[in-house]
Design a protein around this motif. Sequence first.
Motif, PDB file in Angstrom:
ATOM      1  N   GLN A   1      -1.535   5.837   5.983  1.00  0.00           N
ATOM      2  CA  GLN A   1      -0.595   6.590   5.150  1.00  0.00           C
ATOM      3  C   GLN A   1       0.828   6.537   5.696  1.00  0.00           C
ATOM      4  O   GLN A   1       1.750   7.049   5.060  1.00  0.00           O
ATOM      5  CB  GLN A   1      -1.032   8.064   5.063  1.00  0.00           C
ATOM      6  CG  GLN A   1      -2.335   8.293   4.328  1.00  0.00           C
ATOM      7  CD  GLN A   1      -2.745   9.758   4.367  1.00  0.00           C
ATOM      8  OE1 GLN A   1      -3.271  10.258   5.370  1.00  0.00           O
ATOM      9  NE2 GLN A   1      -2.467  10.455   3.289  1.00  0.00           N
ATOM     10  N   CYS A   2       1.013   5.908   6.859  1.00  0.00           N
ATOM     11  CA  CYS A   2       2.319   5.875   7.514  1.00  0.00           C
ATOM     12  C   CYS A   2       2.963   4.496   7.397  1.00  0.00           C
ATOM     13  O   CYS A   2       2.304   3.474   7.570  1.00  0.00           O
ATOM     14  CB  CYS A   2       2.179   6.231   8.988  1.00  0.00           C
ATOM     15  SG  CYS A   2       1.523   7.896   9.300  1.00  0.00           S
ATOM     16  N   LEU A   3       4.252   4.489   7.128  1.00  0.00           N
ATOM     17  CA  LEU A   3       5.045   3.267   7.127  1.00  0.00           C
ATOM     18  C   LEU A   3       5.977   3.297   8.325  1.00  0.00           C
ATOM     19  O   LEU A   3       6.698   4.279   8.537  1.00  0.00           O
ATOM     20  CB  LEU A   3       5.867   3.167   5.843  1.00  0.00           C
ATOM     21  CG  LEU A   3       6.821   1.964   5.749  1.00  0.00           C
ATOM     22  CD1 LEU A   3       6.034   0.658   5.713  1.00  0.00           C
ATOM     23  CD2 LEU A   3       7.729   2.094   4.533  1.00  0.00           C
ATOM     24  N   VAL A   4       5.972   2.229   9.108  1.00  0.00           N
ATOM     25  CA  VAL A   4       6.843   2.119  10.274  1.00  0.00           C
ATOM     26  C   VAL A   4       8.049   1.254   9.921  1.00  0.00           C
ATOM     27  O   VAL A   4       7.921   0.222   9.263  1.00  0.00           O
ATOM     28  CB  VAL A   4       6.084   1.496  11.467  1.00  0.00           C
ATOM     29  CG1 VAL A   4       7.037   1.178  12.617  1.00  0.00           C
ATOM     30  CG2 VAL A   4       4.979   2.437  11.938  1.00  0.00           C
TER      31      VAL A   4
ATOM     32  N   ALA B   1       2.859  -3.230  17.714  1.00  0.00           N
ATOM     33  CA  ALA B   1       2.344  -1.876  17.942  1.00  0.00           C
ATOM     34  C   ALA B   1       1.924  -1.218  16.632  1.00  0.00           C
ATOM     35  O   ALA B   1       0.869  -0.575  16.550  1.00  0.00           O
ATOM     36  CB  ALA B   1       3.404  -1.033  18.636  1.00  0.00           C
ATOM     37  N   ALA B   2       2.745  -1.371  15.590  1.00  0.00           N
ATOM     38  CA  ALA B   2       2.427  -0.781  14.288  1.00  0.00           C
ATOM     39  C   ALA B   2       1.169  -1.405  13.697  1.00  0.00           C
ATOM     40  O   ALA B   2       0.301  -0.702  13.159  1.00  0.00           O
ATOM     41  CB  ALA B   2       3.605  -0.959  13.336  1.00  0.00           C
ATOM     42  N   ASN B   3       1.052  -2.723  13.789  1.00  0.00           N
ATOM     43  CA  ASN B   3      -0.148  -3.395  13.283  1.00  0.00           C
ATOM     44  C   ASN B   3      -1.392  -2.911  14.006  1.00  0.00           C
ATOM     45  O   ASN B   3      -2.436  -2.668  13.391  1.00  0.00           O
ATOM     46  CB  ASN B   3      -0.005  -4.915  13.445  1.00  0.00           C
ATOM     47  CG  ASN B   3       0.932  -5.520  12.425  1.00  0.00           C
ATOM     48  OD1 ASN B   3       1.058  -5.020  11.310  1.00  0.00           O
ATOM     49  ND2 ASN B   3       1.589  -6.615  12.788  1.00  0.00           N
ATOM     50  N   ARG B   4      -1.291  -2.765  15.307  1.00  0.00           N
ATOM     51  CA  ARG B   4      -2.442  -2.310  16.101  1.00  0.00           C
ATOM     52  C   ARG B   4      -2.799  -0.864  15.776  1.00  0.00           C
ATOM     53  O   ARG B   4      -3.951  -0.444  15.956  1.00  0.00           O
ATOM     54  CB  ARG B   4      -2.142  -2.457  17.591  1.00  0.00           C
ATOM     55  CG  ARG B   4      -2.101  -3.913  18.054  1.00  0.00           C
ATOM     56  CD  ARG B   4      -1.690  -4.033  19.514  1.00  0.00           C
ATOM     57  NE  ARG B   4      -1.728  -5.426  19.966  1.00  0.00           N
ATOM     58  CZ  ARG B   4      -1.299  -5.844  21.149  1.00  0.00           C
ATOM     59  NH1 ARG B   4      -0.810  -4.969  22.032  1.00  0.00           N
ATOM     60  NH2 ARG B   4      -1.373  -7.124  21.474  1.00  0.00           N
ATOM     61  N   ALA B   5      -1.804  -0.103  15.306  1.00  0.00           N
ATOM     62  CA  ALA B   5      -2.050   1.287  14.910  1.00  0.00           C
ATOM     63  C   ALA B   5      -2.618   1.386  13.497  1.00  0.00           C
ATOM     64  O   ALA B   5      -2.989   2.468  13.051  1.00  0.00           O
ATOM     65  CB  ALA B   5      -0.756   2.083  14.997  1.00  0.00           C
ATOM     66  N   GLY B   6      -2.674   0.259  12.781  1.00  0.00           N
ATOM     67  CA  GLY B   6      -3.193   0.264  11.418  1.00  0.00           C
ATOM     68  C   GLY B   6      -2.176   0.694  10.391  1.00  0.00           C
ATOM     69  O   GLY B   6      -2.535   1.177   9.313  1.00  0.00           O
ATOM     70  N   MET B   7      -0.886   0.495  10.702  1.00  0.00           N
ATOM     71  CA  MET B   7       0.196   0.913   9.815  1.00  0.00           C
ATOM     72  C   MET B   7       0.948  -0.297   9.271  1.00  0.00           C
ATOM     73  O   MET B   7       1.063  -1.323   9.940  1.00  0.00           O
ATOM     74  CB  MET B   7       1.176   1.818  10.573  1.00  0.00           C
ATOM     75  CG  MET B   7       0.544   3.056  11.164  1.00  0.00           C
ATOM     76  SD  MET B   7       1.737   4.004  12.167  1.00  0.00           S
ATOM     77  CE  MET B   7       0.663   5.318  12.785  1.00  0.00           C
ATOM     78  N   GLN B   8       1.468  -0.178   8.050  1.00  0.00           N
ATOM     79  CA  GLN B   8       2.376  -1.183   7.527  1.00  0.00           C
ATOM     80  C   GLN B   8       3.706  -1.051   8.261  1.00  0.00           C
ATOM     81  O   GLN B   8       4.066   0.035   8.720  1.00  0.00           O
ATOM     82  CB  GLN B   8       2.591  -0.970   6.030  1.00  0.00           C
ATOM     83  CG  GLN B   8       1.336  -1.174   5.189  1.00  0.00           C
ATOM     84  CD  GLN B   8       1.604  -0.903   3.722  1.00  0.00           C
ATOM     85  OE1 GLN B   8       1.782  -1.794   2.922  1.00  0.00           O
ATOM     86  NE2 GLN B   8       1.621   0.371   3.372  1.00  0.00           N
TER      87      GLN B   8
ATOM     88  N   ARG C   1       0.834  -1.196   0.000  1.00  0.00           N
ATOM     89  CA  ARG C   1       0.000   0.000   0.000  1.00  0.00           C
ATOM     90  C   ARG C   1       0.873   1.252   0.000  1.00  0.00           C
ATOM     91  O   ARG C   1       1.779   1.375   0.831  1.00  0.00           O
ATOM     92  CB  ARG C   1      -0.908  -0.014   1.235  1.00  0.00           C
ATOM     93  CG  ARG C   1      -1.989   1.060   1.235  1.00  0.00           C
ATOM     94  CD  ARG C   1      -2.947   0.871   2.393  1.00  0.00           C
ATOM     95  NE  ARG C   1      -2.303   1.152   3.670  1.00  0.00           N
ATOM     96  CZ  ARG C   1      -2.226   0.287   4.668  1.00  0.00           C
ATOM     97  NH1 ARG C   1      -2.724  -0.928   4.532  1.00  0.00           N
ATOM     98  NH2 ARG C   1      -1.647   0.617   5.815  1.00  0.00           N
ATOM     99  N   PRO C   2       0.637   2.177  -0.930  1.00  0.00           N
ATOM    100  CA  PRO C   2       1.447   3.404  -0.968  1.00  0.00           C
ATOM    101  C   PRO C   2       1.294   4.217   0.323  1.00  0.00           C
ATOM    102  O   PRO C   2       0.216   4.258   0.921  1.00  0.00           O
ATOM    103  CB  PRO C   2       0.869   4.180  -2.162  1.00  0.00           C
ATOM    104  CG  PRO C   2       0.220   3.139  -3.003  1.00  0.00           C
ATOM    105  CD  PRO C   2      -0.323   2.120  -2.032  1.00  0.00           C
ATOM    106  N   VAL C   3       2.384   4.846   0.730  1.00  0.00           N
ATOM    107  CA  VAL C   3       2.381   5.663   1.946  1.00  0.00           C
ATOM    108  C   VAL C   3       2.934   7.052   1.629  1.00  0.00           C
ATOM    109  O   VAL C   3       3.519   7.280   0.570  1.00  0.00           O
ATOM    110  CB  VAL C   3       3.220   5.012   3.062  1.00  0.00           C
ATOM    111  CG1 VAL C   3       2.632   3.664   3.451  1.00  0.00           C
ATOM    112  CG2 VAL C   3       4.672   4.873   2.636  1.00  0.00           C
ATOM    113  N   THR C   4       2.745   7.955   2.577  1.00  0.00           N
ATOM    114  CA  THR C   4       3.226   9.327   2.397  1.00  0.00           C
ATOM    115  C   THR C   4       4.200   9.755   3.496  1.00  0.00           C
ATOM    116  O   THR C   4       4.951  10.710   3.308  1.00  0.00           O
ATOM    117  CB  THR C   4       2.047  10.315   2.389  1.00  0.00           C
ATOM    118  OG1 THR C   4       1.282  10.149   3.601  1.00  0.00           O
ATOM    119  CG2 THR C   4       1.138  10.061   1.179  1.00  0.00           C
ATOM    120  N   HIS C   5       4.171   9.061   4.630  1.00  0.00           N
ATOM    121  CA  HIS C   5       4.995   9.421   5.779  1.00  0.00           C
ATOM    122  C   HIS C   5       5.707   8.173   6.312  1.00  0.00           C
ATOM    123  O   HIS C   5       5.172   7.061   6.215  1.00  0.00           O
ATOM    124  CB  HIS C   5       4.141  10.017   6.900  1.00  0.00           C
ATOM    125  CG  HIS C   5       3.482  11.315   6.535  1.00  0.00           C
ATOM    126  ND1 HIS C   5       2.516  11.417   5.555  1.00  0.00           N
ATOM    127  CD2 HIS C   5       3.650  12.572   7.037  1.00  0.00           C
ATOM    128  CE1 HIS C   5       2.124  12.685   5.456  1.00  0.00           C
ATOM    129  NE2 HIS C   5       2.790  13.399   6.346  1.00  0.00           N
TER     130      HIS C   5
END
Length: 234
Positions: A177-180, A190-197, A13-17
Motif C-alpha cells: 500500500q506504500c509508494l516510495v 531497498a524499496a523493492n525488497r520491502a515489497g513497495m513500488q 498498483r494503487p497505493v494509500t501512503h
Amino acid sequence: MNNCNGQFKTYFRPVTHVIFDLDGLLLNSEECYHKIDEAVIGQFGKEVPDDLFLKILGYSDLDCAKKIIEICDLPISPKQYAKEVQRFSYLLKDVKLLPGAEKLIRHLVVNNVPIAIATSSGYESVQAKLHNHKELFSLFHHIVMGSSDPEVQYGKPSPDIFLVCAKRFFENPNPEQCLVMEDAPSGVTAANRAGMQVVLVPHPSVTLKERENATLVLNSLLEFKPEDFGLPSF
C-alpha cells in the motif's frame, strides 16, 4: 513496469501512503555534502574522486564514511569521519527545495494522503537541513532517520528503513500500500525488497542499468502524476 525515459504508463498498483527520501529528492543537499566531503578529505591531503558521489549515494552516514575511507585511503575510523562531517553541518542550513517538492507535499497533505520521510541521514544533519523548511516538513506524519534510529538495523539497500517507516503510520499499512519516492539506486533496491513500488527521480549520472528496477523513472517530481497510483490528481 520500468520506464527509463521518464514517460508515463497508464496503470500501477494503487497505493494509500507515500514515503519520501530526503536528500537529492526533496532537498538539493548533494552539493553541500560534496563541499563537506571535500573539506574533510582535504585535511588529509587527498582529493575527492569524480565518481565518489555515485558510490555513496543513498547510504547511511556510517556506511558513507566507510566507503569514503576505503576509496580515499584515509587514516581515520568511520566514527571519526562522521564526527568531522558534523563540524561542517552548518553548510546544510542553506539547502533549497528541489522543483516540484513543495507542490507535491502540500497536494498530498490537502488530500489527506499520509506521508512520511525515510532518510539515511542522522538526527543532527536532518535538523540542519530542515532549518529553513520547518513548516513544510512539519506536515509529514513522521521522519525515520536511519543513521540514528535504533529500529533501523541495516541501511539501504536493505529494506529495514522502509518497513520501519510504514509501520509507524497510524494505519500501519501493508508494504504494497506504500509508494516510495527515491533518487538513489540503493533506495530502489531497498524499496523493492520491502515489497513497495518505487518512483525514481535520479541524478543524471545514474546509469540506465541502475534505473531499470524502479517502477517508474522521472526526470523531476514535476512530472509525477498521483492518479497513476490511485492518488488524487492535481
